[in-house]
Design an enzyme around this catalytic site. Structure first.
Site, PDB file in Angstrom:
ATOM      1  N   ASN A   1       9.312  -6.269  -8.266  1.00 46.72           N
ATOM      2  CA  ASN A   1       9.984  -5.843  -7.023  1.00 46.72           C
ATOM      3  C   ASN A   1       9.140  -6.056  -5.769  1.00 46.72           C
ATOM      4  O   ASN A   1       9.679  -6.256  -4.690  1.00 46.72           O
ATOM      5  CB  ASN A   1      10.504  -4.393  -7.132  1.00 46.72           C
ATOM      6  CG  ASN A   1       9.412  -3.397  -7.413  1.00 46.72           C
ATOM      7  OD1 ASN A   1       8.297  -3.768  -7.794  1.00 46.72           O
ATOM      8  ND2 ASN A   1       9.707  -2.131  -7.233  1.00 46.72           N
TER       9      ASN A   1
ATOM     10  N   GLU B   1      -3.196   4.445  -5.784  1.00 52.09           N
ATOM     11  CA  GLU B   1      -3.539   3.105  -5.284  1.00 52.09           C
ATOM     12  C   GLU B   1      -3.561   3.148  -3.762  1.00 52.09           C
ATOM     13  O   GLU B   1      -2.803   3.875  -3.134  1.00 52.09           O
ATOM     14  CB  GLU B   1      -2.516   2.085  -5.785  1.00 52.09           C
ATOM     15  CG  GLU B   1      -2.604   1.905  -7.296  1.00 52.09           C
ATOM     16  CD  GLU B   1      -1.845   0.686  -7.796  1.00 52.09           C
ATOM     17  OE1 GLU B   1      -0.661   0.536  -7.456  1.00 52.09           O
ATOM     18  OE2 GLU B   1      -2.449  -0.118  -8.528  1.00 52.09           O
TER      19      GLU B   1
END
Ligand code: ADP
Length: 483
Positions: free
Chosen positions: A154, A461
């Site tokens: 994605n 992250e």
């Protein structure tokens, strides 16, 4: 085809060499169904070779100073940025998102490279006041070693740079398996990394149509000290189990079921704009997309009408066409899932307020939709929709909203819209989520920690936390100071 063959490779990358294979798999354009490239279909042995290369490259790469590594990463950032237009076209071709979103993703993806080039220099340890006169305590941070990464389709560039940049900045070497739907962007940015001066073996890209076989090698090889995965919770759990025997460090960015709460005291226009941004970006195919829009009874009708009005303006079409807001979904399985979820909701009493079926742009185009009067027993609020469908659920009190919002094993993103600061703060604290957008539908960038709680994953992250994921802490005790 022209973009790919002229500028970027359609071959895997192992030890600095472009690797071809007699066995290939096709990459298709979801807007047209046309094959745009054939990419090497590598197997378990190739995955092991890539790990060999990463292990060989590790001593020299980790021995460089953070500043030396940063110089290469900075060049990589500049090359990626200079190629924004061709990378964006490549991304729209293999992934389908509107060109404007692809350009934004190239910038977003590049931002991780720039940020971690800088942040790598700040992998500070600590000195700790002693408890014994003859001893001194300190910690240093060291690269964890060889890393493996498995990425989704994605965000074909950003989900890779968000892993590769901190790994390289901290002195690790890495082997990446891109999603089979979108390997071309991964290969393109890898080529730019080599152009920037990255030594052979530091970054390897294994393309494959057999993800379980390659994934198994990544998990079971003891030299790989960390696995970073972005994808479904189902696959994340398989990888978690497979990594047990080698006790690998894991970062897992898994599925979400984001609630978006609209309280009676919300600014209506802001709430609608936030819902549009959060729900319909990438045709609803992001793990932080609002999956359940929970709306308080006093504002429900006005919000539903305003959202439908805004959705009417969204233009469906191929990502390459100017003005497109909603491109195709990634494949037939994605369409089938959306159709099943909408069908179940309607069968159980939900109302289609707009959309609710395929668009005539092609078999993978679903009309942006709003479904009203959704209730908690419907599959559409339990499963990740991953399509351009907003499911509106009515609630009465703040306590009901929090209960509904947290009634899921997932906990990635949550959003709330309220003009009451006390309520906004109170509710934000109570939501089981790794990230909360308050009066805001878009919150991700390179300087903030992205990640989830519960079954949405492990670790973060981006930001300083994203660097720590690739570092081990070593405690050193200096004795005999008084000798
Ligand atoms: P999605 O359903 O959104 O494609 P997946 O979790 O299936 O999400 O895919 C995310 C990534 O995980 C992709 O790169 C895919 O190839 C990979 N993958 C899928 N199954 C496995 C597996 N059993 N082992 C390792 N990787 C896998």
């Amino acid at each position: 085809m022209t973009i790919i063959s002229k500028t970027f490779p359609a071959a895997a990358l192992i030890d600095g060499q472009w690797v071809t294979s007699a066995r290939t798999f096709p990459v298709t354009d979801p807007a047209t169904g046309a094959e745009v490239a054939a990419v090497p279909d590598l197997g378990a042995e190739d995955a092991a070779r890539a790990i060999d290369a990463a292990a060989r490259a590790l001593p020299a790469w980790s021995a460089k100073t953070a500043k030396e590594r940063a110089a290469i990463l900075k060049r990589w950032f500049e090359l990626v940025t200079a190629e924004t237009e061709s990378l964006a076209q490549l991304m729209t071709t293999e992934q389908g998102k509107p060109l404007a979103e692809s350009r934004a993703e190239v910038a977003y993806g590049a931002s991780f490279i720039e940020w971690f080039a800088e942040e790598g220099k700040r992998a500070y340890g600590r000195t700790i006041p002693t408890t014994v006169g003859s001893k001194r305590y300190l910690t240093i941070k060291q690269p964890i070693g060889v890393v493996a990464a498995i990425a989704p389709w994605n965000f074909p560039i950003a989900m890779i740079t968000r892993k590769v940049a901190p790994a390289l900045a901290s002195g690790c070497t890495i082997v990446v398996k891109p999603a089979e739907e979108t390997p071309l962007c991964a290969l393109a940015i890898a080529k730019l990394a080599l152009d920037a001066g990255l030594p052979p073996g530091v970054l390897n890209i294994v393309t494959t149509a057999d993800a379980p076989a390659v994934g198994k090698v990544f998990c079971e090889d003891g030299r790989v000290r960390k696995l970073s995965f972005t994808g479904s919770t189902e696959v994340g759990k398989i990888l978690y189990r497979q990594c047990a025997d080698t006790v690998k460090k894991l970062t897992l960015e898994l599925g979400g079921n984001a609630p978006l709460l609209v309280f009676d005291d919300a600014d209506l226009d802001r709430a609608v704009a936030g819902a549009i941004a959060s729900k319909y970006r990438n045709a609803g195919q992001t793990c932080v997309c609002a999956n359940r829009v929970l709306v308080q009874s006093g504002i429900y009708d006005r919000f539903a009408a305003a959202l439908v009005g805004a959705v009417t303006k969204l233009v469906v079409g191929p990502g390459m066409a100017a003005g497109t807001n909603i491109g195709p979904l990634i494949n037939h399985a994605a369409i089938a899932k959306v159709e099943t979820l909408v069908g179940d909701a309607v069968k159980k009493g939900a109302k289609i307020l707009i959309g609710g079926g395929l668009d005539n742009s092609g078999p993978l185009f679903y009309r942006p939709s709003v479904i009203g009067e959704v209730t908690p027993d419907m599959e559409i609020v339990r499963e990740e929709i991953f399509g351009p469908v907003a499911a509106l659920v009515r609630f009465d009190t703040e306590a009901d909203a929090i209960k509904l919002a947290n009634d899921t094993p997932f906990g990635l993103a949550a959003y709330l819209f309220s003009q009451n600061l006390s309520r906004a703060w109170r509710v934000a604290e109570k939501l089981d989520a790794g990230m909360v957008g308050v009066n805001e539908g878009i919150f991700s960038n390179e300087v903030v920690p992205f990640g989830g709680v519960k079954e949405s994953g492990l670790g973060r992250e981006g930001a300083a936390e994203g660097l720590d994921e690739y570092l081990e802490i070593k405690y050193i005790c200096l004795g005999a100071i008084d000798a």
